[in-house]
Design a protein around this motif. Structure first.
Motif, mmCIF file in Angstrom:
data_model
loop_
_atom_site.group_PDB
_atom_site.id
_atom_site.type_symbol
_atom_site.label_atom_id
_atom_site.label_comp_id
_atom_site.label_asym_id
_atom_site.label_seq_id
_atom_site.Cartn_x
_atom_site.Cartn_y
_atom_site.Cartn_z
ATOM 1 N N PRO A 66 67.557 69.889 43.724
ATOM 2 C CA PRO A 66 66.128 69.748 44.037
ATOM 3 C C PRO A 66 65.844 70.258 45.441
ATOM 4 C CG PRO A 66 67.227 67.637 44.234
ATOM 5 C CD PRO A 66 68.242 68.589 43.660
ATOM 6 N N ARG A 67 64.666 70.813 45.611
ATOM 7 C CA ARG A 67 64.324 71.356 46.932
ATOM 8 C C ARG A 67 63.967 70.256 47.924
ATOM 9 N NH1 ARG A 67 64.286 76.706 46.782
ATOM 10 N NH2 ARG A 67 63.993 77.761 44.779
ATOM 11 N N ARG A 68 63.579 69.099 47.426
ATOM 12 C CA ARG A 68 63.237 67.983 48.306
ATOM 13 C C ARG A 68 63.879 66.715 47.766
ATOM 14 N NH1 ARG A 68 56.737 68.669 49.619
ATOM 15 N NH2 ARG A 68 56.872 70.730 50.634
ATOM 16 N N GLY A 69 64.266 65.839 48.683
ATOM 17 C CA GLY A 69 64.765 64.537 48.288
ATOM 18 C C GLY A 69 66.121 64.531 47.636
ATOM 19 N N HIS A 70 66.950 65.518 47.925
ATOM 20 C CA HIS A 70 68.287 65.534 47.333
ATOM 21 C C HIS A 70 69.076 64.328 47.848
ATOM 22 C CE1 HIS A 70 72.263 66.728 46.094
ATOM 23 N NE2 HIS A 70 71.773 67.795 45.486
ATOM 24 N N ALA B 57 71.198 64.959 50.832
ATOM 25 C CA ALA B 57 70.425 65.087 52.070
ATOM 26 C C ALA B 57 70.020 63.712 52.597
ATOM 27 C CB ALA B 57 69.191 65.953 51.826
ATOM 28 N N ARG C 15 71.038 62.168 56.265
ATOM 29 C CA ARG C 15 70.142 61.591 57.268
ATOM 30 C C ARG C 15 70.594 60.192 57.671
ATOM 31 N NH1 ARG C 15 66.254 64.405 54.113
ATOM 32 N NH2 ARG C 15 65.757 62.556 52.865
#
Length: 313
Positions: free
Chosen positions: A24-28, A31, A35
């Protein structure tokens, strides 16, 4: 349905999901973990191995504990257990993203856009792109595809077969921490020591399986085994060495040599010295070999788990 079949069905679905959907491009989830690990680092960092070991324990332990709780919560439902295994597999493997990045660089090189290829290279590895010509970029891509086949696909499947969802999540947590703090920069030489050593241990079985499957699935099985036996031990990484040497032999190319990381020049031994220099077209060959190795690793991992159950039943 036993835990062995839950893993086999779930891992196959997750690997297929990665093939069809990619990351996914966001919210992987990886990732999100990165963080969180960064926040822990900001709270704990000192130029000290003990602080780094605590960072590793908190981050990896937290990820494994969370995965174990999730697996326990759905244990009574076979369907939910398969779904959780599929989701975890999809989250931790990165074969499609690896192939996509490698192919984008390959297309830029084939179009003569060396600057475009240099701009894309940091998405795949930490080499200094400005120090590389077109063939040097191609070599860096092939080496990255080989190493990340183990790190981003095979290693996760091995640990998933051994320990289910906690194994999948734990391996990726270890691998991600190593990428974040495991390098030998002044900031992380001591602090990242524990993460780097744990990554070496966790990656050991997957790297050997990757090398073996590269020999089976490559164009030159004998060449892959020969390069693996002769050259793997020369590499500074105990896990990248077997994988890159086997890929070099399987593809009939020469890897290793001089490279540059973060302004630091390293002179690494040549792997498969009898092979030819890497060319742009070898990127696609390496990606295809990586794909074959990933699916074979699924078969081996699931089969090993089924065989283990058969022996203990």
């Amino acid at each position: 349905m036993g835990a062995d079949r839950v893993f086999a069905y779930g891992a196959a679905a997750g690997l297929l999901g990665d093939l069809l959907l990619g990351d996914p491009r966001r919210g992987h989830p990886v990732a999100v973990f990165g963080r969180a690990a960064g926040a822990v680092e900001r709270a704990l960092w000192r130029d000290h191995r003990g602080r780094g070991a605590l960072h590793t324990a908190v981050c990896v332990g937290g990820a494994v504990a969370s995965a174990a709780l999730a697996a326990s919560a759905v244990r009574s439902s076979r369907t939910a257990s398969v779904a959780l295994t599929a989701a975890a597999t999809w989250a931790v493997v990165g074969g499609t993203s690896l192939a996509r990045e490698a192919r984008q660089i390959g297309r830029a090189l084939q179009a003569g856009d060396v600057e475009g290829a240099r701009a894309r290279l940091p998405h795949l590895c930490g080499r200094d792109p400005q120090a590389l010509d077109a063939d040097g970029i191609a070599r860096a891509v092939v080496e990255s595809v080989a190493e990340n086949t183990s790190d981003a696909v095979v290693g996760a499947l091995v640990w998933g077969a051994a320990a289910g969802v906690p194994g999948l999540v734990g391996f990726r947590a270890v691998n991600t921490l190593d990428a974040m703090v495991g390098h030998k920069s002044p900031r992380y030489r001591r602090y990242g020591w524990a993460s780097a050593r744990l990554d070496d241990l966790a990656g050991w079985p997957g790297a050997r399986l990757t090398a073996a499957l590269a020999a089976v699935a490559g164009d030159d099985p004998r060449g892959a085994v020969r390069a693996w036996r002769a050259d793997a031990g020369k590499h500074p990484s105990p896990n990248a060495g077997p994988v890159e040497a086997a890929f070099a032999g399987a593809l009939g190319v020469r890897l290793g040599g001089t490279l540059s990381y973060g302004g630091r020049v390293e002179h690494r031994p040549v792997l498969n010295g009898a092979g030819r220099a890497v060319k742009q077209g070898d990127i696609e060959r390496a990606v295809r070999l990586s794909r074959r190795v990933g699916w074979l690793a699924l078969g081996v991992s699931a089969g090993a788990r089924l065989l283990k159950r058969g022996r203990t039943s």
